[in-house]
Design a protein around this motif. Structure first.
Motif, PDB file in Angstrom:
ATOM      1  N   CYS A  49     -46.178  -4.551  -3.619  1.00 57.61           N
ATOM      2  CA  CYS A  49     -45.974  -4.330  -2.190  1.00 57.61           C
ATOM      3  C   CYS A  49     -45.391  -2.939  -1.963  1.00 57.61           C
ATOM      4  O   CYS A  49     -45.204  -2.164  -2.903  1.00 57.61           O
ATOM      5  CB  CYS A  49     -45.050  -5.394  -1.603  1.00 57.61           C
ATOM      6  SG  CYS A  49     -43.378  -5.362  -2.300  1.00 57.61           S
ATOM      7  N   LEU A  50     -45.097  -2.638  -0.715  1.00 59.91           N
ATOM      8  CA  LEU A  50     -44.408  -1.409  -0.330  1.00 59.91           C
ATOM      9  C   LEU A  50     -43.000  -1.770   0.118  1.00 59.91           C
ATOM     10  O   LEU A  50     -42.821  -2.574   1.040  1.00 59.91           O
ATOM     11  CB  LEU A  50     -45.153  -0.707   0.813  1.00 59.91           C
ATOM     12  CG  LEU A  50     -46.627  -0.373   0.562  1.00 59.91           C
ATOM     13  CD1 LEU A  50     -47.218   0.351   1.772  1.00 59.91           C
ATOM     14  CD2 LEU A  50     -46.806   0.455  -0.698  1.00 59.91           C
ATOM     15  N   MET A  51     -41.995  -1.166  -0.518  1.00 66.88           N
ATOM     16  CA  MET A  51     -40.598  -1.470  -0.211  1.00 66.88           C
ATOM     17  C   MET A  51     -39.942  -0.272   0.464  1.00 66.88           C
ATOM     18  O   MET A  51     -40.160   0.884   0.074  1.00 66.88           O
ATOM     19  CB  MET A  51     -39.836  -1.827  -1.488  1.00 66.88           C
ATOM     20  CG  MET A  51     -40.331  -3.082  -2.185  1.00 66.88           C
ATOM     21  SD  MET A  51     -39.223  -3.624  -3.515  1.00 66.88           S
ATOM     22  CE  MET A  51     -37.782  -4.162  -2.573  1.00 66.88           C
TER      23      MET A  51
ATOM     24  N   ASP B 105     -52.189  -4.873   9.960  1.00 66.95           N
ATOM     25  CA  ASP B 105     -51.048  -5.203  10.814  1.00 66.95           C
ATOM     26  C   ASP B 105     -49.895  -5.650   9.917  1.00 66.95           C
ATOM     27  O   ASP B 105     -49.921  -6.755   9.362  1.00 66.95           O
ATOM     28  CB  ASP B 105     -51.413  -6.319  11.789  1.00 66.95           C
ATOM     29  CG  ASP B 105     -52.572  -5.945  12.702  1.00 66.95           C
ATOM     30  OD1 ASP B 105     -52.831  -4.736  12.859  1.00 66.95           O
ATOM     31  OD2 ASP B 105     -53.223  -6.860  13.232  1.00 66.95           O
ATOM     32  N   LEU B 106     -48.898  -4.809   9.776  1.00 64.29           N
ATOM     33  CA  LEU B 106     -47.832  -5.046   8.811  1.00 64.29           C
ATOM     34  C   LEU B 106     -46.573  -5.575   9.480  1.00 64.29           C
ATOM     35  O   LEU B 106     -46.194  -5.135  10.558  1.00 64.29           O
ATOM     36  CB  LEU B 106     -47.491  -3.747   8.074  1.00 64.29           C
ATOM     37  CG  LEU B 106     -48.632  -3.048   7.345  1.00 64.29           C
ATOM     38  CD1 LEU B 106     -48.137  -1.760   6.698  1.00 64.29           C
ATOM     39  CD2 LEU B 106     -49.264  -3.963   6.300  1.00 64.29           C
TER      40      LEU B 106
ATOM     41  N   VAL C 137     -45.153  -5.114  13.061  1.00 66.50           N
ATOM     42  CA  VAL C 137     -44.249  -4.086  13.574  1.00 66.50           C
ATOM     43  C   VAL C 137     -44.573  -2.704  13.023  1.00 66.50           C
ATOM     44  O   VAL C 137     -43.899  -1.727  13.361  1.00 66.50           O
ATOM     45  CB  VAL C 137     -42.783  -4.430  13.254  1.00 66.50           C
ATOM     46  CG1 VAL C 137     -42.366  -5.723  13.954  1.00 66.50           C
ATOM     47  CG2 VAL C 137     -42.553  -4.527  11.743  1.00 66.50           C
ATOM     48  N   ALA C 138     -45.608  -2.603  12.176  1.00 70.19           N
ATOM     49  CA  ALA C 138     -45.919  -1.315  11.562  1.00 70.19           C
ATOM     50  C   ALA C 138     -47.399  -1.264  11.195  1.00 70.19           C
ATOM     51  O   ALA C 138     -48.076  -2.299  11.116  1.00 70.19           O
ATOM     52  CB  ALA C 138     -45.067  -1.089  10.320  1.00 70.19           C
TER      53      ALA C 138
ATOM     54  N   PHE D 222     -42.734  -4.510   3.180  1.00 67.85           N
ATOM     55  CA  PHE D 222     -43.799  -4.675   4.165  1.00 67.85           C
ATOM     56  C   PHE D 222     -44.807  -5.682   3.628  1.00 67.85           C
ATOM     57  O   PHE D 222     -45.019  -5.804   2.415  1.00 67.85           O
ATOM     58  CB  PHE D 222     -44.481  -3.339   4.451  1.00 67.85           C
ATOM     59  CG  PHE D 222     -43.655  -2.411   5.291  1.00 67.85           C
ATOM     60  CD1 PHE D 222     -43.627  -2.550   6.670  1.00 67.85           C
ATOM     61  CD2 PHE D 222     -42.890  -1.410   4.700  1.00 67.85           C
ATOM     62  CE1 PHE D 222     -42.854  -1.703   7.457  1.00 67.85           C
ATOM     63  CE2 PHE D 222     -42.110  -0.559   5.474  1.00 67.85           C
ATOM     64  CZ  PHE D 222     -42.094  -0.707   6.850  1.00 67.85           C
ATOM     65  N   TYR D 223     -45.445  -6.413   4.543  1.00 68.25           N
ATOM     66  CA  TYR D 223     -46.464  -7.375   4.138  1.00 68.25           C
ATOM     67  C   TYR D 223     -47.503  -7.518   5.242  1.00 68.25           C
ATOM     68  O   TYR D 223     -47.245  -7.196   6.413  1.00 68.25           O
ATOM     69  CB  TYR D 223     -45.844  -8.737   3.803  1.00 68.25           C
ATOM     70  CG  TYR D 223     -45.263  -9.503   4.985  1.00 68.25           C
ATOM     71  CD1 TYR D 223     -46.052 -10.388   5.722  1.00 68.25           C
ATOM     72  CD2 TYR D 223     -43.929  -9.346   5.355  1.00 68.25           C
ATOM     73  CE1 TYR D 223     -45.532 -11.083   6.802  1.00 68.25           C
ATOM     74  CE2 TYR D 223     -43.400 -10.042   6.426  1.00 68.25           C
ATOM     75  CZ  TYR D 223     -44.208 -10.915   7.145  1.00 68.25           C
ATOM     76  OH  TYR D 223     -43.691 -11.610   8.209  1.00 68.25           O
TER      77      TYR D 223
END
Length: 436
Positions: A89-91, A123-124, A150-151, A218-219
């Motif tokens: 994932c992206l942290m 849509d994250l 939200v991101a 993020f997910y």
């Protein structure tokens, strides 16, 4: 409603709630509580009774659940299933605020071997654990999950990169910071301020005074779904390896109480497992020692036990069939996969594979095999780590999957359910765990 349909509905609900390892463990703990399992604390004495059902967590991101069999004792061994709670994932970075052209962006680190291109134009949402100081000056932690998208990470238009379809690469430092919002001219980017608002929204009585630190990922906010003309597939984020966590949990919840059985779901597998809560840490070994009662009994217990390491396998992709050995290309919906590697990247041996085939045949579940091409590198799992660290016979298996480590992966709609049936039979297997 068929058992398989119900299984997949429950799986989709689990995936929707288990957005980070912390949330996965929280959901699993709640399901265990509802099924009569008692929580244990590592810093307290344990009084384990035959027939008792227990669970213990570490770091809020790893969990071990077990039942003490009525036929308990070190000589009877433990039937164990292992999986991992984390996914690539992206942290968010510790100081994540970036303001470019008036856009509030979040600097991120890449966790694990993520396939980065699919993260664009999704849509994250954002979730994880936040540590804070409350109004009494005490250190507290709580989970947050924004849930809503939200991101986003917008792609660069092809008009500005005509070679995008042939040579575009992704720079993880400059190309993937997600956009949260646009700022007014006099507005400042304040990530911790946003987290404080979220804590108050989700935990109104938390008394947060100051956000001190966080572990946030993020997910993809798109929910899991059955897809395909005939609903043959399940598409979702985090199938690797929450699918195995869920199948192992469902099997343990159907434990018959005879033989001692255990499920361990570790964090940090995607980054090597070397942590206090990872498979290279002491979590499982210390729990097994406490179950055994002494160091000598632990040696007997380990010798009589077996671990099934459940982690997704690479299904043979119809567009890239040449990436597989011609005799070892697992097909989705054709059964769980035994993973074998001569260099011990997987811990399977003939005895552990033979037992799994025996149990699968008793459930009328087909079994496949995976061996990586001899000219390609092989991945690994918690299987060899557990075998080497705990000293138990181990089998590596998994559900065949497409797009592993993508933001959205694909598995067969029948495979998770069928694997749970075999794992249930393993937990309830009354015979010896070796060939004798």
């Amino acid at each position: 409603m068929s058992d398989q349909v119900q299984f997949n509905r429950d799986l989709c609900q689990f995936l929707a709630r288990a957005t980070t390892p912390f949330h996965a463990v929280s959901v699993m703990a709640q399901l265990l509580l509802e099924s009569g399992f008692s929580p244990l604390a590592e810093n307290e004495s344990w009084d384990l009774q035959p027939g008792g059902r227990y669970f213990v967590t570490r770091n809020g991101s790893s969990i071990i659940a077990f039942g003490i069999g009525r036929q308990a004792g070190p000589a009877r061994g433990v039937r164990m299933v292992g999986a991992h709670t984390d996914s690539p994932c992206l942290m968010a970075k510790p100081n994540p605020e970036r303001v470019q052209q008036g856009y509030f962006q979040v600097g991120v680190q890449v966790y694990g071997g993520a396939l980065l291109n699919p993260w664009f134009d999704r849509d994250l949402s954002l979730a994880g654990r936040v540590s804070y100081r409350d109004t009494a000056g005490k250190l507290r932690s709580a989970l947050v999950d924004f849930r809503d998208p939200v991101a986003i990470i917008p792609s660069l238009a092809i008009h500005l990169d005509r070679e995008a379809n042939s040579s575009r690469t992704v720079n993880p430092q400059t190309d993937i910071p997600p956009i949260l919002c646009q700022l007014a001219d006099d507005e400042k980017a304040d990530f911790r301020g946003l987290l404080r608002e979220r804590l108050l929204a989700e935990h109104p009585a938390c008394g947060v005074e100051e956000v001190l630190d966080f572990e946030l990922s993020f997910y993809d906010s798109q929910p899991a779904a059955l897809v395909g003309l005939r609903g043959d597939f399940i598409a979702s984020a985090r199938l690797d390896n929450l699918l195995s966590c869920f199948t192992g949990l469902q099997a343990l919840l159907q434990w018959d109480g005879e033989s001692t059985s255990l499920l361990v779901c570790n964090d940090h597998e995607e980054v090597g497992s070397l942590s206090a809560s990872g498979a290279q840490g002491p979590f499982l070994a210390t729990v097994l020692e406490r179950m055994a009662g002494s160091r000598e009994a632990y040696a007997t217990l380990a010798d009589r036990s077996m671990m099934i390491s459940a982690d997704n396998a690479h299904g043979i992709h119809p567009n890239y069939a040449d990436r597989h050995d011609e005799n070892h290309g697992p097909v989705l919906n054709r059964g769980p996969v035994i993973k074998i590697n001569a260099s011990q990247r997987y811990a399977t041996n003939s005895e552990t594979a033979g037992l799994f085939r025996l149990l699968a045949a008793q459930e009328d579940v087909p079994v496949q095999s995976f061996v990586v091409r001899a000219d390609m590198a092989c991945g690994s799992t918690i299987g060899p780590i557990t075998a080497g660290g705990v000293g138990v016979r181990t089998l590596d298996i998994g559900v065949p999957t497409f797009a592993m480590h993508s933001i959205r992966e694909l598995a067969g709609a029948a495979d998770g359910y069928n694997l749970s049936r075999v794992l249930r039979r393993f937990y309830n297997f009354a015979g010896e765990l070796d060939a004798g």
